[in-house]
Scaffold this motif. Structure first.
Motif, PDB file in Angstrom:
ATOM      1  N   VAL A  87     -26.232 -38.812 -49.714  1.00 18.81           N
ATOM      2  CA  VAL A  87     -25.426 -40.002 -50.423  1.00 18.81           C
ATOM      3  C   VAL A  87     -26.333 -40.486 -52.009  1.00 18.81           C
ATOM      4  N   GLY A  88     -27.565 -40.646 -51.127  1.00 21.17           N
ATOM      5  CA  GLY A  88     -28.402 -40.714 -52.927  1.00 21.17           C
ATOM      6  C   GLY A  88     -28.345 -39.103 -53.901  1.00 21.17           C
ATOM      7  N   ALA A  89     -28.209 -38.548 -52.616  1.00 19.60           N
ATOM      8  CA  ALA A  89     -28.538 -37.328 -54.074  1.00 19.60           C
ATOM      9  C   ALA A  89     -27.118 -36.845 -54.833  1.00 19.60           C
ATOM     10  N   LEU A  90     -25.946 -37.020 -53.762  1.00 17.34           N
ATOM     11  CA  LEU A  90     -24.451 -37.042 -54.933  1.00 17.34           C
ATOM     12  C   LEU A  90     -24.658 -38.615 -56.027  1.00 17.34           C
ATOM     13  N   ILE A  91     -25.099 -39.740 -55.604  1.00 18.69           N
ATOM     14  CA  ILE A  91     -25.457 -41.043 -56.634  1.00 18.69           C
ATOM     15  C   ILE A  91     -25.744 -40.625 -57.687  1.00 18.69           C
ATOM     16  N   SER A  92     -26.849 -39.524 -57.737  1.00 21.27           N
ATOM     17  CA  SER A  92     -27.805 -39.198 -58.504  1.00 21.27           C
ATOM     18  C   SER A  92     -26.669 -38.217 -59.748  1.00 21.27           C
ATOM     19  N   VAL A  97     -26.363 -46.876 -48.445  1.00 23.85           N
ATOM     20  CA  VAL A  97     -27.151 -46.741 -49.390  1.00 23.85           C
ATOM     21  C   VAL A  97     -26.666 -46.943 -50.505  1.00 23.85           C
ATOM     22  N   ALA A  98     -25.000 -46.694 -50.488  1.00 21.07           N
ATOM     23  CA  ALA A  98     -24.357 -46.204 -51.752  1.00 21.07           C
ATOM     24  C   ALA A  98     -23.718 -47.817 -52.758  1.00 21.07           C
ATOM     25  N   MET A  99     -23.371 -48.939 -51.809  1.00 16.27           N
ATOM     26  CA  MET A  99     -23.581 -50.485 -52.242  1.00 16.27           C
ATOM     27  C   MET A  99     -24.231 -50.905 -52.144  1.00 16.27           C
ATOM     28  N   PRO A 116     -34.844 -40.805 -60.263  1.00 14.64           N
ATOM     29  CA  PRO A 116     -33.216 -40.663 -60.366  1.00 14.64           C
ATOM     30  C   PRO A 116     -33.087 -42.272 -58.745  1.00 14.64           C
ATOM     31  N   GLN A 117     -31.686 -43.525 -59.418  1.00 16.51           N
ATOM     32  CA  GLN A 117     -31.630 -44.402 -59.039  1.00 16.51           C
ATOM     33  C   GLN A 117     -31.604 -44.112 -57.159  1.00 16.51           C
ATOM     34  N   GLY A 118     -30.674 -43.134 -57.324  1.00 15.44           N
ATOM     35  CA  GLY A 118     -29.826 -43.025 -55.679  1.00 15.44           C
ATOM     36  C   GLY A 118     -31.252 -42.765 -54.925  1.00 15.44           C
ATOM     37  N   VAL A 119     -31.746 -41.334 -55.287  1.00 16.13           N
ATOM     38  CA  VAL A 119     -32.924 -40.578 -54.850  1.00 16.13           C
ATOM     39  C   VAL A 119     -34.082 -41.743 -54.248  1.00 16.13           C
ATOM     40  N   ALA A 120     -34.879 -42.894 -55.368  1.00 16.69           N
ATOM     41  CA  ALA A 120     -35.304 -43.380 -54.842  1.00 16.69           C
ATOM     42  C   ALA A 120     -34.696 -44.626 -53.688  1.00 16.69           C
TER      43      ALA A 120
END
Length: 403
Positions: free
Chosen positions: A69-74, A121-123, A338-342
């Motif tokens: 999900v972190g990678a998807l957010i990025s 993670v996403a929220m 990247p925010q999602g990765v972090a």
């Protein structure tokens, strides 16, 4: 000169309400699982060891989903993952309730963990973006809504199961989560991922490219801070009642207050944490909170009576309440990362503390007892305190009421 009133951001916005509703729904879903566990174990004829392995499927699902999900957010931003995962989560409790074999139950729990962990993670990423837009802290109150949802899910779930049965409870919980998704869908903040050039220069003076090695080391340190600060929560959740029963002679009712007092204090302080953080700054708030946590854990370990141990656990809850939300905000604002990765890495490491540290604690306690464990945890918390300067990234952006 900017007019002061015009520059002051609104305290409430539709985007803040929407992401808070997603935290509430996620906590409600996880809390609703707790009262189903006894029936789940009976239906599948699971002993304690087998039940532990089944519950581990939930944790493994969460940890597998978080980096994905972190990678998807990025790539896509946080809005779509939050809403899609929240929509899928509507099916989680019914699937677990309908599972009739070990294999189907394990698969259902894996999916349950994946959607709740990925949504977590996403929220959190979406909440960071809302903080940036509003120029004020909201992360602690979001986690407060998660705690409130957990309490509501567990409390109402137990009553619903007793009155209407497990199937009706699962369907009712799913309906409530579906309503939350419908309400949040048009209001959740849309945050397209920043361009590569923005990622490379974000948070740096004069647009200088940040050192990627430094950014990577910082996010790993922030993850370690989360792991350490979430370890006491797992230690109190899994072992607090047993410590009070075996070593302090508490009654069953009083021993249940170990985690009850801790979680109530934590939820209360999370709703106050954003105001405190906006006034004191993230670093000072984190340091004061860590200090309170150390005092509370130490007091619980030294307590000569169960009543004093409950007070110690409550003080620890007040201290630990805002440390992880601040760390999540800091991770979401790290320059050059990247925010999602972090956020996915920090969330992954933090939840590892809750999932796996209690097992290590149980093994150690067999040889030492639990009092030395609670006395040792403040020493562990001293490590995040030493690196608390990293929490300055949570204060990125304009402060409320500034020009």
């Amino acid at each position: 000169m900017t007019v002061q009133a015009a520059s002051t951001p609104s305290f409430v916005s539709p985007q803040r309400l929407a992401v808070s509703l997603m935290f509430l729904a996620n906590g409600f879903l996880v809390g609703s699982w707790a009262p189903k566990i006894p029936e789940f174990a009976t239906r599948l004829a699971l002993d304690e060891s087998a039940l532990g392995l089944m519950i581990m499927c939930f944790g493994i699902g969460s940890l597998c989903a978080m980096p994905l999900v972190g990678a998807l957010i990025s790539r896509r931003g946080s809005r779509l993952p939050v809403l899609v995962l929240a929509a899928i989560s509507v099916t989680a409790l019914p699937l677990v309730t309908m599972a009739s074999t070990i294999v189907s139950a394990a698969c259902a729990l894996f999916l349950f963990g994946a959607v709740t962990g990925g949504m977590d993670v996403a929220m959190n990423a979406n909440a960071v973006e809302v903080e940036k837009r509003m120029h004020r802290a909201i992360m602690s109150s979001c986690h407060g809504f998660w705690s409130l949802g957990g309490v509501a899910g567990a409390g109402l779930g137990g009553l619903a199961i007793a009155w209407f049965g497990t199937t009706a409870h699962a369907l009712a919980a799913a309906a409530l989560i579906a309503i939350a998704v419908v309400l949040a869908w048009p209001r959740l903040l849309s945050d397209p991922p920043p361009a590569a050039s923005d990622d490379a220069t974000a948070g740096t003076a004069g647009g200088r490219r940040p050192n990627l090695f430094t950014a990577g080391a910082t996010v790993w340190l922030t993850g370690i801070i989360c792991l350490i600060m979430m370890t006491p929560e797992g230690a109190i959740l899994d072992w607090g009642a047993l410590y009070m029963r075996q070593e302090l002679g508490a009654s069953p009712a009083l021993s249940g207050l170990a985690f009850g007092a801790f979680s109530a204090a934590m939820a209360t302080m999370r709703f106050l944490g954003d105001i405190v953080r906006d006034r004191l700054g993230a670093v000072t708030t984190f340091r004061v909170s860590a200090g309170l946590a150390m005092i509370g854990l130490g007091a619980a370990g030294l307590a000569p009576s169960a009543e004093l141990a409950v007070i110690g656990f409550a003080v620890a809850g007040l201290g630990l309440a805002n440390t992880v939300p601040i760390a999540f905000s800091a991770a979401g604002n790290l320059p050059g990362m990247p925010q999602g990765v972090a956020i996915s890495l920090v969330t992954f490491m933090g939840y590892s503390g809750i999932l796996f540290a209690p097992s290590v604690i149980g093994f150690i306690a067999e040889h030492t007892g639990f009092a030395p464990i609670y006395l040792g945890l403040p020493v562990l918390v001293a490590i995040p305190l030493a690196f608390s300067g990293l929490m300055r990234h949570a204060d990125r952006g304009e402060r409320p009421g500034t020009d």
